[in-house]
Design an enzyme around this catalytic site. Sequence first.
Site, mmCIF file in Angstrom:
data_model
loop_
_atom_site.group_PDB
_atom_site.id
_atom_site.type_symbol
_atom_site.label_atom_id
_atom_site.label_comp_id
_atom_site.label_asym_id
_atom_site.label_seq_id
_atom_site.Cartn_x
_atom_site.Cartn_y
_atom_site.Cartn_z
ATOM 1 N N GLU A 108 4.579 -9.120 -3.728
ATOM 2 C CA GLU A 108 3.778 -8.975 -4.424
ATOM 3 C C GLU A 108 3.631 -10.786 -4.825
ATOM 4 O OE1 GLU A 108 4.502 -6.539 -7.352
ATOM 5 O OE2 GLU A 108 4.565 -5.027 -5.676
ATOM 6 N N TYR A 160 1.696 1.411 -5.621
ATOM 7 C CA TYR A 160 2.408 2.180 -7.039
ATOM 8 C C TYR A 160 0.941 2.991 -7.489
ATOM 9 C CZ TYR A 160 6.618 0.108 -5.975
ATOM 10 O OH TYR A 160 7.629 0.530 -5.454
ATOM 11 N N HIS A 194 11.519 -12.416 -3.407
ATOM 12 C CA HIS A 194 11.288 -11.609 -4.700
ATOM 13 C C HIS A 194 11.371 -11.726 -5.960
ATOM 14 C CE1 HIS A 194 11.186 -7.263 -4.235
ATOM 15 N NE2 HIS A 194 10.695 -7.454 -5.702
ATOM 16 N N GLU A 250 6.424 -0.350 -0.383
ATOM 17 C CA GLU A 250 7.294 0.595 -0.958
ATOM 18 C C GLU A 250 6.418 0.991 -1.923
ATOM 19 O OE1 GLU A 250 7.774 -2.621 -5.110
ATOM 20 O OE2 GLU A 250 9.102 -4.460 -3.447
ATOM 21 N N ARG A 280 15.278 -2.062 3.566
ATOM 22 C CA ARG A 280 14.302 -4.193 3.011
ATOM 23 C C ARG A 280 15.144 -3.879 1.811
ATOM 24 N NH1 ARG A 280 9.547 -4.702 -0.725
ATOM 25 N NH2 ARG A 280 9.022 -7.222 -0.449
ATOM 26 N N ASN A 314 2.831 -2.996 -0.710
ATOM 27 C CA ASN A 314 3.258 -2.182 -1.894
ATOM 28 C C ASN A 314 1.700 -1.324 -2.326
ATOM 29 O OD1 ASN A 314 5.280 -3.465 -0.586
ATOM 30 N ND2 ASN A 314 5.970 -4.722 -2.908
HETATM 31 C C1 GCO Z 1 7.449 -4.892 -8.097
HETATM 32 C C2 GCO Z 1 8.581 -5.199 -7.250
HETATM 33 C C3 GCO Z 1 9.414 -4.595 -7.346
HETATM 34 C C4 GCO Z 1 10.028 -3.628 -8.643
HETATM 35 C C5 GCO Z 1 8.515 -1.645 -8.342
HETATM 36 C C6 GCO Z 1 8.546 -1.277 -9.280
HETATM 37 O O1 GCO Z 1 6.090 -3.865 -6.963
HETATM 38 O O2 GCO Z 1 7.623 -4.849 -9.168
HETATM 39 O O3 GCO Z 1 8.639 -5.422 -5.855
HETATM 40 O O4 GCO Z 1 10.341 -5.024 -7.740
HETATM 41 O O5 GCO Z 1 10.783 -2.683 -9.192
HETATM 42 O O6 GCO Z 1 7.437 -1.906 -7.926
HETATM 43 O O7 GCO Z 1 8.020 -1.592 -10.975
#
Ligand code: GCO
Length: 452
Positions: free
Chosen positions: A165, A290, A120, A348, A76, A288
């Site tokens: 995002e 985290y 992006h 992600e 990607r 994505n």
């Molecule tokens: C985001 C983006 C990425 C970041 C990654 C780590 O989520 O901010 O898609 O560009 O670099 O997530 O923070």
Amino acid sequence: MSDPSTESFFWGTATASYQIEGAAAEGGRAPSIWDVFAHTPGKVERGDTGDVACDHYHRFKEDIALMRDLGIQAYRFSISWSRVLPGGIARPNAPGFDFYDRLVDELMAGGLTPFATLFHWDLPQVLQVSGGFANRDVVGWFSDYAVQTAERLGDRVKHWIMLNEPSVYACLGHALGMHAPGLTDLQAFRAVTHHLNLAQGAALRVLRSTNPAWRLGTTLNLHRGVPADGAEASAAMAERHNDLWNNCFLGPLLSGAYPIRILPELEPFVRSGDLETIQQTVDFLGINHYNRAYIQDDSNALLGFRSVAPPSEVPRTSFDWEINPQEFRDVLLWLRDTYPCPPIYITENGAYFDDIVSVDGKVHDARRIDFLDRYIQAMQEAQAKGVDVRGYFVWSLLDNFEWACGYRPTFGLVKVDFNSLQRIPKDSYFWYRDFIRQHRNITHPQTASASR
Ligand code: GCO
């Protein structure tokens, strides 16, 4: 065109144009909002910019060789709008498109399936001067760019991700001022939220009619909020965070409606027919993921709340982001139970840990391996409960420009020495290579957990 339900599960990695390409002034590329923001003193740690970044523009063959050795099946990446349309609209820039042509050809030659993200965050600065995403005209600008790009690369690129995002772009860029274009303007934030959805819907519609064989989707960041303290106001603000961050993008796309509590704020920007434009069929949803956000009521904050570090007992990455693989599983289940959801790619997931090069010249990033192992397992638990996940992309292939934090946070499977630009695969790279070798021929995602 193959039926995606019969495609193998994709193991991949992800990157984004401004974070890796460099060559900011080459081949006719014009500045994006991130060039302007990064060159504004005080906006990015240590004054880091993406001028050179990983120099991927010149080293993409070396990077694709790393991907091939890693054994990933999909990659990607994102297109830099200001490289291919330096004027923002209309006239294509031949050297810009040539770069992506060569990149895609090299990926295909290596047997890698390209997933291209159209936006992006690196909007051409010339369009920001005209108001950027706060200006409703962005719907036409984005559709035009999307069509030109997909027509140029779409004989080989089948998977198209409209936005990355949008919540982060709207919120950090227009309410918190932490990202380009650096605004702290509530009305702009609201307009941008709606126009991101609208531009995405218009682009999906026109791409679908241009070539029905393309697989079209978008990428959202699922980031649920929990109250950081026992105050009732913080609990209410955690819900507000969930609406602004998650439901304002999931809702109109998948269910044709904004969250009821937020609608009055957005209504001044919503015109008749807009919600029909936004609610398009998508072939997949990119997710994505985290961490969760710990939300505290804050009446001085523009949005009414702020996000704080997790409580001290919570395990965390070097970014102070909570490590909680169960949340990854649970948010996927929540998504499935809350919205009519198409097949999912995890576009992600990954972690920043401070890496050091050991005396043996290697990077022994055991914490990243542990993180990835646990998060992949959590994804597989969700699959075993019936969530239709068809791919997983590690963020990121390379250490890269981590937005306002510059080059300090390192997310890569491959370390980049930003002086010599040398690439050093970390232990996590070899771990992922071996993992993929063992799991590469999974065709039915639901069997993934059984094969672990
Ligand atoms: C985001 C983006 C990425 C970041 C990654 C780590 O989520 O901010 O898609 O560009 O670099 O997530 O923070």
